[in-house]
Design a protein around this motif. Structure first.
Motif, short mmCIF file in Angstrom:
data_model
loop_
_atom_site.label_atom_id
_atom_site.label_comp_id
_atom_site.label_asym_id
_atom_site.label_seq_id
_atom_site.Cartn_x
_atom_site.Cartn_y
_atom_site.Cartn_z
N ALA A 5 37.70 36.44 39.46
CA ALA A 5 36.72 36.89 38.47
C ALA A 5 36.85 36.52 36.92
CB ALA A 5 36.56 38.31 38.70
N GLU A 6 38.20 36.82 36.36
CA GLU A 6 38.59 36.36 35.29
C GLU A 6 38.41 34.98 34.81
OE1 GLU A 6 42.43 37.88 34.66
OE2 GLU A 6 41.87 39.95 34.50
N ARG A 7 38.86 34.10 36.00
CA ARG A 7 38.62 32.62 35.59
C ARG A 7 37.22 32.26 35.26
NH1 ARG A 7 43.04 32.46 39.38
NH2 ARG A 7 41.59 32.05 40.91
N VAL A 8 36.50 32.92 36.47
CA VAL A 8 34.93 32.73 36.52
C VAL A 8 34.28 32.90 35.12
CG1 VAL A 8 32.69 32.85 37.60
CG2 VAL A 8 34.89 32.64 38.92
N ALA A 9 34.62 34.31 34.71
CA ALA A 9 33.90 34.61 33.44
C ALA A 9 34.56 33.57 32.28
CB ALA A 9 34.54 36.18 33.20
N LEU A 10 35.66 33.31 32.29
CA LEU A 10 36.53 32.33 31.03
C LEU A 10 35.52 31.15 31.22
CD1 LEU A 10 40.09 33.09 31.18
CD2 LEU A 10 38.51 33.83 29.24
N ALA A 11 35.41 30.56 32.39
CA ALA A 11 34.59 29.25 32.49
C ALA A 11 33.31 29.20 32.13
CB ALA A 11 34.63 28.85 34.03
N MET A 12 32.53 30.43 32.43
CA MET A 12 31.02 30.56 32.02
C MET A 12 31.05 30.79 30.43
SD MET A 12 29.80 33.12 35.10
CE MET A 12 28.02 33.19 34.54
#
Length: 274
Positions: free
Chosen positions: A222-229
């Motif tokens: 979830a942290e990686r997805v949030a950073l990517a977005m």
């Protein structure tokens, strides 16, 4: 091993005969919706049976279905309806049945003072057919539309804010990710020789042992997805460009109109039969 189908990529062309895959997802949702609502208020056998047959014909003709799905529809539908008919029929209040009918005098099961009559089974069968018809009509869109296709149609055709649509799409992609992570965790436990035994208590113990690493992996993902977005400035503008267009075409309007006409004809026929 054959590569799995990626539902998040643009789908490969299908044979023209499999026309359901070429329709707009919103059209496949709008077409059976009036029928699904009307089925809730029907009380005869003929109307839900006709809609169930219509849905099956459309799926077999217009959808690209794997053999296990076809077998499940062909075998599972009648078996499920028959079993649900008994289940629903058991709960029918005998005092509300027409005692003068011929079916009320036919006793199928008798246990002490309790009797399960043919009339009760027919009421349960009608309810089971309504449930089956609604489920089969929903499969017209469910088996021929992927989650990303539906999200793109909602965003582009119904003007649903893309912040909501693509956030939901990102959440959908968590499901296969978690499945993969769970497989990795199980493999790691087997490699380490972790054995919790057999039985329900051992199953609960295994589930608890999987939960902590799976939760940690979910938080990291979830942290990686949030950073990517955030790195792509997601939500910074009111609109965004689309890589894959989802258009409403004349064939979608024709499909919806024709389905509504058939729905009206079936309902009228059901009223005449009753």
């Amino acid at each position: 091993m054959a590569a799995s189908r990626n539902p998040y990529a643009e789908q490969a062309p299908v044979h023209p005969a499999r026309f359901l895959h070429r329709l707009n997802p919103l059209g496949k949702l709008a077409a059976p919706l009036p029928a699904m609502i009307l089925i809730v208020f029907t009380r005869d056998l003929a109307t839900p049976l006709a809609f169930a047959v219509l849905a099956l014909v459309l799926l077999f003709v217009g959808a690209r279905l794997p053999a296990p799905t076809v077998a499940a529809l062909v075998v599972g539908t009648p078996v499920g309806v028959a079993i649900l008919g008994v289940t629903f029929g058991v709960w029918v209040d005998a005092s509300r049945l027409d005692g003068a009918s011929a079916a009320a005098s036919v006793v199928l099961i008798e246990v002490g003072d309790w009797r399960f009559t043919l009339a009760a089974y027919l009421v349960g069968l009608t309810t089971a057919l309504r449930v089956a018809a609604i489920v089969l009509l929903s499969l017209i869109a469910g088996l021929t539309t992927t989650g990303p296709e539906l999200v793109r149609a909602l965003v582009q055709n119904l003007r649903v804010p893309y912040r909501l649509g693509y956030t939901a799409l990102a959440a959908l992609r968590f499901v296969p990710r978690f499945r993969h992570e769970l497989d990795v965790i199980r493999a790691a436990h087997r490699v380490r020789g972790i054995d919790t035994g057999r039985g329900p208590v051992a199953a609960v113990r295994r589930s608890i042992s999987y939960a902590v690493p799976l939760l940690a992996s979910a938080i990291r993902h979830a942290e990686r997805v949030a950073l990517a977005m955030e790195a792509r400035a997601f939500g910074a503008h009111d609109t965004r460009t689309e890589r894959i267009a989802s258009r409403w075409r004349p064939r979608d309007s024709a499909f919806v109109a024709l389905f509504w006409l058939v729905t009206a004809a079936i309902v009228w026929w059901g009223l005449l039969v009753v």
